[in-house]
Scaffold this motif. Structure first.
Motif, PDB file in Angstrom:
ATOM      1  N   ILE A   3       0.870  -1.174   0.000  1.00  0.00           N
ATOM      2  CA  ILE A   3       0.000   0.000   0.000  1.00  0.00           C
ATOM      3  C   ILE A   3       0.911   1.229   0.000  1.00  0.00           C
ATOM      4  O   ILE A   3       1.720   1.412   0.908  1.00  0.00           O
ATOM      5  N   ARG A   4       0.793   2.055  -1.019  1.00  0.00           N
ATOM      6  CA  ARG A   4       1.652   3.241  -1.102  1.00  0.00           C
ATOM      7  C   ARG A   4       1.208   4.293  -0.085  1.00  0.00           C
ATOM      8  O   ARG A   4       0.017   4.443   0.181  1.00  0.00           O
ATOM      9  N   GLN A   5       2.191   5.001   0.454  1.00  0.00           N
ATOM     10  CA  GLN A   5       1.913   6.102   1.375  1.00  0.00           C
ATOM     11  C   GLN A   5       2.043   7.403   0.586  1.00  0.00           C
ATOM     12  O   GLN A   5       3.106   7.678   0.021  1.00  0.00           O
ATOM     13  N   LEU A   6       0.992   8.172   0.520  1.00  0.00           N
ATOM     14  CA  LEU A   6       1.026   9.412  -0.262  1.00  0.00           C
ATOM     15  C   LEU A   6       1.039  10.595   0.708  1.00  0.00           C
ATOM     16  O   LEU A   6       0.048  10.850   1.401  1.00  0.00           O
ATOM     17  N   ALA A  33      -3.640   2.695  -1.790  1.00  0.00           N
ATOM     18  CA  ALA A  33      -2.798   3.725  -1.168  1.00  0.00           C
ATOM     19  C   ALA A  33      -3.461   4.264   0.091  1.00  0.00           C
ATOM     20  O   ALA A  33      -4.681   4.182   0.259  1.00  0.00           O
ATOM     21  N   GLN A  34      -2.584   4.782   0.961  1.00  0.00           N
ATOM     22  CA  GLN A  34      -3.055   5.506   2.132  1.00  0.00           C
ATOM     23  C   GLN A  34      -2.629   6.965   1.933  1.00  0.00           C
ATOM     24  O   GLN A  34      -1.445   7.231   1.682  1.00  0.00           O
ATOM     25  N   VAL A  35      -3.586   7.852   2.030  1.00  0.00           N
ATOM     26  CA  VAL A  35      -3.309   9.256   1.714  1.00  0.00           C
ATOM     27  C   VAL A  35      -3.263  10.051   3.014  1.00  0.00           C
ATOM     28  O   VAL A  35      -4.152   9.927   3.864  1.00  0.00           O
ATOM     29  N   HIS A  36      -2.230  10.882   3.140  1.00  0.00           N
ATOM     30  CA  HIS A  36      -2.058  11.683   4.359  1.00  0.00           C
ATOM     31  C   HIS A  36      -2.732  13.036   4.183  1.00  0.00           C
ATOM     32  O   HIS A  36      -2.280  13.866   3.394  1.00  0.00           O
TER      33      HIS A  36
END
Ligand code: NAD
Length: 485
Positions: A3-6, A33-36
């Protein structure tokens, strides 16, 4: 699957958000993805950083600044596959489209505005003075300042860079707020900027939503000098209200309910081809897509049959299959909206000539956001499905008898973005195109773009134009200097 961290990119650093949200792909619904999400404090810091960076960036020679832009273009091209995978992951759009349109045009925006900034002339006038002498007037243009760029999900990199590139080229610093639905390529662009050595604070990235999130934090901040926005008309209205107290300039590229006019003298096959593209490209999710088709009566039945055949034959599938012509809609939420119009059209009395439902694959794609390419006929002109933007792979086809009627029908909308005219009569082509109440009128083509030309719409479709020197006008403030000679 990882899972990409954005993350956000603020003042030259990648930062976690104070909260996160998940991004799912629309092909099979998997989390990718997990979005910050940026907090108000982070958006404030991004704006402060952009202000600190502004004098040095605006003060660079045009040559040095445009070299930076070319480095961004090269950075995108070098990481072409990363950008391609990210865009496809976020949107599900076919590789045949994303590899030819989204990513190359994303890089091309930086090249085009670098070129433009290097070659622009300056507005000037010689003025006679009462004492028989003269004065020289010239409009010296300064950057607008710190610009907020708020972009949508349909062409994420292309529409983001369409605004970031001219803003930077003309000496502004920028906070990007990409759509929460498609956050990946904006993050890659921040990485490219970081690696390319763009000065700290010149380009910042804040992830999040609109209301009570990064979008609103940006538009309500007193130190933002202008907002350039692409998205829905209703969001444009909300942003206008948000910037009103500070009287901030806005550039708005909003929705459309675009018409195609097909005359009986058109090259029939070219018109069928062109209208098919203009209705179904990117699953109908281009602001310029056609949703209303008006066909001159002698060829109406034949045209509907040909268009319906093309819709039924459309290859819907996996985005990475090079033969796929149409992918899913961008999300399940958006599919609900499109399906609600499919239901409404039936209630309003439409004949569904093709599609109208959801394809069944019998595999993981059934958890995605696919819909069938759809064609309606038989709706009254005041039906909601004729008046409201659906933003999906669907159009209504209706006959017309005279040129005047065709023009009246096409212009009977509160939107004013684009139109396409199909005719082999050159005079008629000019005449009808000029009569369209739109910002962009195509004759015997669609989606053909020269980045120097004015782009945008009127009415519910937007405020202002960007492209070429029109972008210069939005992203700079002129000071007229008058010198008595
Ligand atoms: P949207 O308006 O829902 O969202 C666009 C952006 O605005 C997103 O980044 C979103 O987070 C942000 N936003 C939402 N509410 C906000 C608020 N109150 N304050 C600040 N920011 C806010 O649009 P979308 O659904 O992403 O995009 C599809 C729409 O965009 C369609 O209507 C389409 O026609 C239009 N569009 C227009 C053009 C054009 O050039 N005219 C181009 C592409 C898309």
């Amino acid at each position: 699957m990882t899972i990409r961290q954005l993350r956000n990119y603020i003042d030259g650093r990648f930062e976690d958000g104070t909260s996160t949200f998940d991004k799912h792909n629309p092909v099979d619904g998997q989390r990718i993805a997990q979005v910050h999400e940026a907090s108000r404090e982070q958006v404030n810091r991004a704006i402060a950083a952009a202000h600190r960076a502004l004098p040095a960036w605006a003060g660079l020679s045009v040559e040095a600044r445009t070299d930076h832009l070319l480095a961004l273009a090269d950075g995108i091209t070098r990481r072409f596959d990363d950008f391609l995978q990210a865009e496809i992951g976020d949107t599900g759009k076919p590789i045949s489209w994303a590899s030819k349109i989204d990513i190359p045009r994303g890089a091309a925006n930086f090249r085009a505005f670098a070129e433009l900034a290097r070659t622009l002339d300056m507005e000037s006038y010689m003025t006679d003075t009462p004492d028989g002498r003269q004065a020289l007037n010239y409009a010296y243009r300064k950057p607008l300042g710190v610009v907020g760029v708020i972009s949508p999900w349909n062409l994420p990199l292309l529409l983001l860079t369409w605004k970031v590139a001219p803003a930077l080229a003309f000496g502004n610093t920028v906070i990007m707020k990409p759509s929460e639905v498609t956050p990946s390529t904006a993050t890659l662009l921040a990485e490219v900027a970081d690696q390319a050595g763009l000065p700290v604070g010149v380009l910042n990235l804040a992830h999040g939503f609109g209301p009570d999130s990064a979008g609103e934090f940006l538009t309500t901040h007193p130190d933002i000098d202008g907002i350039t926005f692409t998205g829905e008309s209703a969001t444009g209205a909300a942003i206008m209200r948000a910037v009103a107290p500070g009287v901030k300039p806005v550039s708005f590229e909003l929705g459309g309910k675009n018409a195609a006019l097909v005359f009986a003298d058109a090259d029939f096959d070219a018109a069928v081809d062109g209208v098919t593209r203009s209705v179904f490209s990117n699953c109908g999710q281009v602001c310029l897509c056609t949703e209303r088709v008006y066909v001159e009566r002698p060829i109406y039945e034949r045209f509907v049959a040909a268009l319906a055949a093309r819709a039924r034959d459309m290859r819907i599938g996996w985005p990475l299959d090079p033969n796929t012509e149409m992918g899913p809609l961008v999300s399940r939420e958006h599919r609900e909206k499109v399906m609600s119009y499919f239901a409404l059209a039936r209630e309003e009395g439409a004949t569904v000539v093709a599609g109208g439902g959801v394809p069944v694959f019998g595999d993981a794609r059934d958890a995605g956001a696919y819909v069938q390419p759809t064609i309606w006929t038989g709706l009254k002109e005041d039906a909601r499905c004729i008046k409201e933007e659906v933003f999906g792979p669907v159009c209504h086809v209706a006959p017309f008898d005279t040129e005047e009627e065709a023009i009246r029908l096409a212009n009977d909308t509160r939107y004013g973005l684009a139109a396409a005219v199909w005719t082999q009569n050159l005079t008629r082509g000019h005449r009808v195109a000029q009569a369209m109440k739109v910002g962009l009128a195509w004759v015997n083509c669609w989606f053909l773009r020269d980045l120097r030309t004015p782009f945008g719409g009127s009415g519910l479709s937007g405020i202002g134009r960007e492209g070429g020197r029109h972008s210069l006008h939005f992203y700079t403030e002129p000071t007229n200097v008058c010198i008595k000679l």
